[in-house]
Design a protein around this motif. Structure first.
Motif: not given
Length: 310
Positions: A168-172, A177-179, A255-257
């Motif tokens: 999965q892309l997750f943060l991408g 990303a929001l989840i 930090v993450m996105t």
């Protein structure tokens, strides 16, 4: 009129006792004010004065270095037409919905589970294990979860690959990303709220449950008819504080996105940060900060009234 042993009549003795009582109350009141004075001074310096100053700055066009140009309510009128601001409010609302509901359900479920453990040692071990993430700063937690959510080498994707789900892309991903960002905030805080719920559960008289069992109530009925009504005050506290925290989410997003991908995680606080510290539009940033504070206040009041409605 009989006199007291010290030569005073009862009226004089009563007046003297009342006078001593008033002096004692005044002394205790003064001590109480002196004890809370340091906290009140800190709140005045770091909360109330900055709020007033932020409203003052919101009436100016200022880059924090040059002279201030008074623009009145122009910043507020501009904000009403700002599509990015409206988009950030929508993202904040989505984040709040995910965060508040999940924190409430998980923390209450964890509290009920821990409270059902009879062994004190096992219950203590569970409390420590669930509460432990709360001791980690949000920055550290966000950094850790960034590695876990890595689309190439993240451990979560390796597990998903192993069970045949696929990477999965997750943060991408614009939809994930929001989840993922919300998961970090939930992971850090739900143990703290679990402790609060657990304290409330232990205050519920056991006689209520015993009487319900005698009447034939099952576990689900006991939970909804006894447990939830008995911890209503705690529920209101957790929901209100969680809502306020969700509107102030920033660290893990930074930090993450950094608000991406495609501004799908750009909450209002992060937009304020961009305006103030990247674009140096401190006047307009203060306008949105003041407006967000008012929105939080209104939403909190509405939430408290809805929760208290029987």
């Amino acid at each position: 009129i009989r006199e007291s042993p010290c030569g005073e009549n009862p009226c004089q003795h009563r007046e003297r006792s009342v006078g001593k009582k008033h002096k004692r109350i005044k002394r205790e009141t003064l001590i109480s004010y002196l004890m809370i004075a340091p906290e009140m001074i800190l709140m005045l310096i770091f909360i109330f004065i900055p709020i007033v100053y932020a409203f003052y700055i919101s009436l100016f066009d200022w880059n924090a270095m040059g002279t201030k140009t008074f623009v009145g309510i122009s910043n507020y009128l501009k904000m009403m037409q700002d599509l990015t601001f409206k988009s950030s409010l929508l993202v904040t609302g989505k984040y709040a919905l995910i965060y508040v509901l999940t924190v409430y359900v998980l923390s209450l479920a964890a509290a009920v589970f821990v409270n059902s453990i009879r062994s004190n040692k096992r219950q203590q071990a569970c409390r420590i294990g669930i509460y432990l993430p709360n001791t980690v700063s949000t920055i550290v937690a966000a950094t850790l979860w960034t590695f876990l959510f890595n689309s190439r080498n993240g451990y979560i994707n390796k597990i998903l690959d192993g069970i045949g789900v696929g990477r999965q892309l997750f943060l991408g991903s614009r939809s994930q990303a929001l989840i993922c960002v919300a998961i970090v905030g939930i992971w850090v805080v739900f143990g703290y709220n679990m402790i609060i719920f657990l304290s409330a559960l232990k205050d519920v008289p056991s006689e209520y449950y015993e009487a319900a069992k005698i009447d034939g109530a099952n576990a689900v009925q006991r939970f909804f008819k006894i447990t939830l009504p008995s911890i209503k005050g705690t529920t209101i506290f957790v929901l209100v504080t969680s809502l306020i925290a969700s509107f102030q989410a920033f660290d893990q997003i930074r930090v993450m996105t950094s608000g991406g991908p495609g501004k799908t995680t750009e909450v209002t606080v992060y937009y304020i940060f961009q305006l103030a510290f990247e674009q140096y539009r401190f006047g307009y940033a203060s306008t949105i900060a003041v407006s967000l504070s008012l929105i939080i206040m209104v939403v909190t009041v509405i939430q408290m009234k809805l929760l208290r409605f029987k």
